[in-house]
Scaffold this motif. Sequence first.
Motif, PDB file in Angstrom:
ATOM      1  N   CYS A  30       0.865  -1.190   0.000  1.00 13.92           N
ATOM      2  CA  CYS A  30       0.000   0.000   0.000  1.00 13.92           C
ATOM      3  C   CYS A  30       0.897   1.234   0.000  1.00 13.92           C
ATOM      4  CB  CYS A  30      -0.906   0.040   1.236  1.00 13.92           C
ATOM      5  SG  CYS A  30      -2.312  -1.089   1.087  1.00 13.92           S
ATOM      6  N   THR A  32       0.147   4.170   1.431  1.00 13.22           N
ATOM      7  CA  THR A  32       0.108   4.639   2.822  1.00 13.22           C
ATOM      8  C   THR A  32      -0.841   3.703   3.563  1.00 13.22           C
ATOM      9  OG1 THR A  32      -1.781   6.061   2.334  1.00 13.22           O
ATOM     10  CG2 THR A  32       0.406   7.091   2.236  1.00 13.22           C
ATOM     11  N   ARG A  33      -0.803   3.727   4.903  1.00 10.01           N
ATOM     12  CA  ARG A  33      -1.715   2.841   5.638  1.00 10.01           C
ATOM     13  C   ARG A  33      -2.909   3.635   6.171  1.00 10.01           C
ATOM     14  NH1 ARG A  33      -2.126  -2.144   8.085  1.00 10.01           N
ATOM     15  NH2 ARG A  33      -0.043  -2.745   7.466  1.00 10.01           N
ATOM     16  N   CYS A  34      -4.124   3.169   5.851  1.00 11.18           N
ATOM     17  CA  CYS A  34      -5.330   3.805   6.383  1.00 11.18           C
ATOM     18  C   CYS A  34      -5.406   3.479   7.881  1.00 11.18           C
ATOM     19  CB  CYS A  34      -6.562   3.273   5.676  1.00 11.18           C
ATOM     20  SG  CYS A  34      -6.433   3.336   3.873  1.00 11.18           S
ATOM     21  N   TYR A  36      -7.587   2.697   9.976  1.00 15.70           N
ATOM     22  CA  TYR A  36      -8.496   1.676  10.505  1.00 15.70           C
ATOM     23  C   TYR A  36      -8.080   0.263  10.104  1.00 15.70           C
ATOM     24  CZ  TYR A  36     -10.118   1.923   5.699  1.00 15.70           C
ATOM     25  OH  TYR A  36     -10.152   1.930   4.325  1.00 15.70           O
ATOM     26  N   CYS A  37      -7.068   0.145   9.237  1.00 18.09           N
ATOM     27  CA  CYS A  37      -6.834  -1.130   8.543  1.00 18.09           C
ATOM     28  C   CYS A  37      -5.775  -1.972   9.243  1.00 18.09           C
ATOM     29  CB  CYS A  37      -6.400  -0.842   7.113  1.00 18.09           C
ATOM     30  SG  CYS A  37      -6.005  -2.342   6.183  1.00 18.09           S
ATOM     31  N   GLY A  83      -4.136  -5.233   0.849  1.00 23.66           N
ATOM     32  CA  GLY A  83      -3.226  -4.431   0.079  1.00 23.66           C
ATOM     33  C   GLY A  83      -3.869  -3.696  -1.116  1.00 23.66           C
ATOM     34  N   THR A  84      -3.029  -3.237  -1.990  1.00 24.18           N
ATOM     35  CA  THR A  84      -3.467  -2.456  -3.140  1.00 24.18           C
ATOM     36  C   THR A  84      -2.938  -3.101  -4.415  1.00 24.18           C
ATOM     37  OG1 THR A  84      -3.393  -0.458  -1.772  1.00 24.18           O
ATOM     38  CG2 THR A  84      -3.503  -0.130  -4.153  1.00 24.18           C
ATOM     39  N   ASN A 117      -7.762   0.321  -5.762  1.00 21.14           N
ATOM     40  CA  ASN A 117      -7.929   1.583  -5.031  1.00 21.14           C
ATOM     41  C   ASN A 117      -8.170   2.680  -6.054  1.00 21.14           C
ATOM     42  OD1 ASN A 117      -7.061  -0.044  -2.925  1.00 21.14           O
ATOM     43  ND2 ASN A 117      -6.043   1.653  -1.898  1.00 21.14           N
ATOM     44  N   ARG A 154      -8.311   8.098   3.936  1.00 18.66           N
ATOM     45  CA  ARG A 154      -8.305   7.739   2.513  1.00 18.66           C
ATOM     46  C   ARG A 154      -7.711   8.895   1.721  1.00 18.66           C
ATOM     47  NH1 ARG A 154      -9.139   2.352   1.573  1.00 18.66           N
ATOM     48  NH2 ARG A 154      -9.680   2.897  -0.555  1.00 18.66           N
TER      49      ARG A 154
HETATM   50  S1  SF4 Z   1      -7.734  -0.234   3.615  1.00 19.11           S
HETATM   51 FE1  SF4 Z   1      -6.853  -0.827   1.659  1.00 19.11          FE
HETATM   52  S2  SF4 Z   1      -5.548   0.955   1.060  1.00 19.11           S
HETATM   53 FE2  SF4 Z   1      -5.999   1.182   3.198  1.00 19.11          FE
HETATM   54  S3  SF4 Z   1      -4.193   0.268   4.219  1.00 19.11           S
HETATM   55 FE3  SF4 Z   1      -5.830  -1.312   4.119  1.00 19.11          FE
HETATM   56  S4  SF4 Z   1      -5.402  -2.429   2.288  1.00 19.11           S
HETATM   57 FE4  SF4 Z   1      -4.231  -0.507   2.140  1.00 19.11          FE
END
Ligand code: SF4
Length: 390
Positions: A30, A32-34, A36-37, A83-84, A117, A154
Motif C-alpha cells: 500500500c 500509505t496505511r489507512c 483503521y486497517c 493491500g493495493t 484503489n 483515505r
Molecule cells: S484499507 Fe486498503 S488501502 Fe488502506 S491500508 Fe488497508 S489495504 Fe491498504
Amino acid sequence: MTTRTELAGQPQLAHVPGRAFGLYIHVPFCATRCGYCDFNTYTPAELGGANPDGWLAALRVELRLAAESVGSVPVQTVFVGGGTPTLLGGAGLAAVLGAVRDNFELAVDAEVTTEANPESTSPAMFATLREAGYTRISLGMQSAAPQVLAVLDRTHSPGRAPAAALEARAAGFDHVNIDLIYGTPGETDDDLRRSIDVAVGAGVDHVSAYSLIVEDGTALARRVRRGEIARPDDDVLAQRYELLDNRLSAAGMHWYEVSNWSRAGGECRHNLGYWEGGEWWGAGPGAHGFLGDTRWWNVKHPNAYAQALTENRLPVADFEELDARDRHVEEVMLRVRVRDGLPVPLLDADERARAERLCGEGLLLAQGEALVLTDRGRLLADAVVRDLLG
Ligand code: SF4
Ligand SMILES: C[S@@+](CC[C@H](N)C(=O)[O-])C[C@H]1O[C@@H](n2cnc3c(N)ncnc32)[C@H](O)[C@@H]1O
C-alpha cells in the motif's frame, strides 16, 4: 481442532473432487496505511527491501508448488486482493494472471476479480485488465463524504471512486463492486444516503458495506483510546444498516450475504465459495487457504515469504486440521449469513429445536429446506449463530 504442534511436518494439501476451487492472491503493498486497517500490507518504509518484482517471482514459485499439490483441477474463481493490487499497474496484474494460467487451467467461465484503489486506476489500466482476462473490479470507495474519508485516512477525492467505476464499465467490465464503510464517527445519515446514491449512480452491480471495526493496534484504535474520536455506536450502526438495505433494495440490489448486495447475476462467486463450503488456495504473504479439512496460512512478511520460495518450499506459517465439530460450527456460522440460507438437514435435533424458537422470535424464517435470516435477524446475525449452536 488439531494444531501444528500436534501434527508434525507440513500440511497435506489435496483437493476434494466435487468441491468448488478458487485462488486467492494477496498483494501486500500500500502507498500509505489507512488508520483503521489491520490487513497484512506494507508501506514502502516497512518493506525492508522487498518489492513487487521479488513478490511476483516468489508468487510464480508458489503457484507452481500449488499446482503440483492440487493437480489438474480447473480454477473457477480468482480473487486478487490486498493491500493495493493496482499498485502493480495494469501490466503487473496481467503478469499475475499470466502466472496463474502458466500453472492452472482456468474454467472457461472463470470469474477473475481484482481489488482496486480508486486513486491508482486509470481508463488505460482497466482496458489492460479487461484484455488480460479480468472479469470483475472491486473498488474501495468507503464513502462519498470528504470528512468521513479524512477520518479514514483515505487519499482519494470523493469523486474519484465513482469516476473509476464508470471507467471500468466503459472498458467492458459488467461486474463492478464498490466497498462502503458505514458508521464512521462524523458520518450522518445523509452522508450514507449520498454514498449509496453515488455508488448506484456509477452503475455498479454490487455493493459490499461493512460497519467500521476499530481493530486493536491500529492508529484508529489509538485515537479512540485517547478520546479524540468516538467509538461507532451500536444503535447507529443498526440504523445505518437498515438505511443501506432499504436504499439498495429500492435501487434493485438485493442482499445475498449479510454485508453484500447485488443485482441478479452480480453475486461474487469467489466469496460465495468461501461461504458455501468451497476450497481455495491462498497465495502470497499471510494468505489463508482451505483444502479438504486443512486450513493453513502463509508467513506474513514479504521477505520471509520470498525466502521460503527461493528455497523451493511452501511458505506455510502454520496450519490446523478441522474435525467434524469445527466444520459444523463453521458451516452454520457462514451459511446462515447467506440469502440461500442454512440447510435444515445440517442441524441436529437440539439445533432444530433452537432454530424453531428463533423462527418464533422472528429472527429466522423457514423457506423450504433452508433457514434464512429475517431483516431483524440480519441485524443480530452473530447472536443468532451463538443461539443456534447452543
Ligand atoms: S484499507 Fe486498503 S488501502 Fe488502506 S491500508 Fe488497508 S489495504 Fe491498504
Ligand atoms: C483490506 S481492503 C483492500 C482493498 C483496498 N486496498 C481498499 O482499501 O480499497 C478491503 C475492504 O475491507 C474493508 N475494511 C478494511 N478494514 C476495515 C475495518 N477496520 N472496518 C470495516 N471495513 C474495513 C474496506 O471496505 C476495504 O475496501
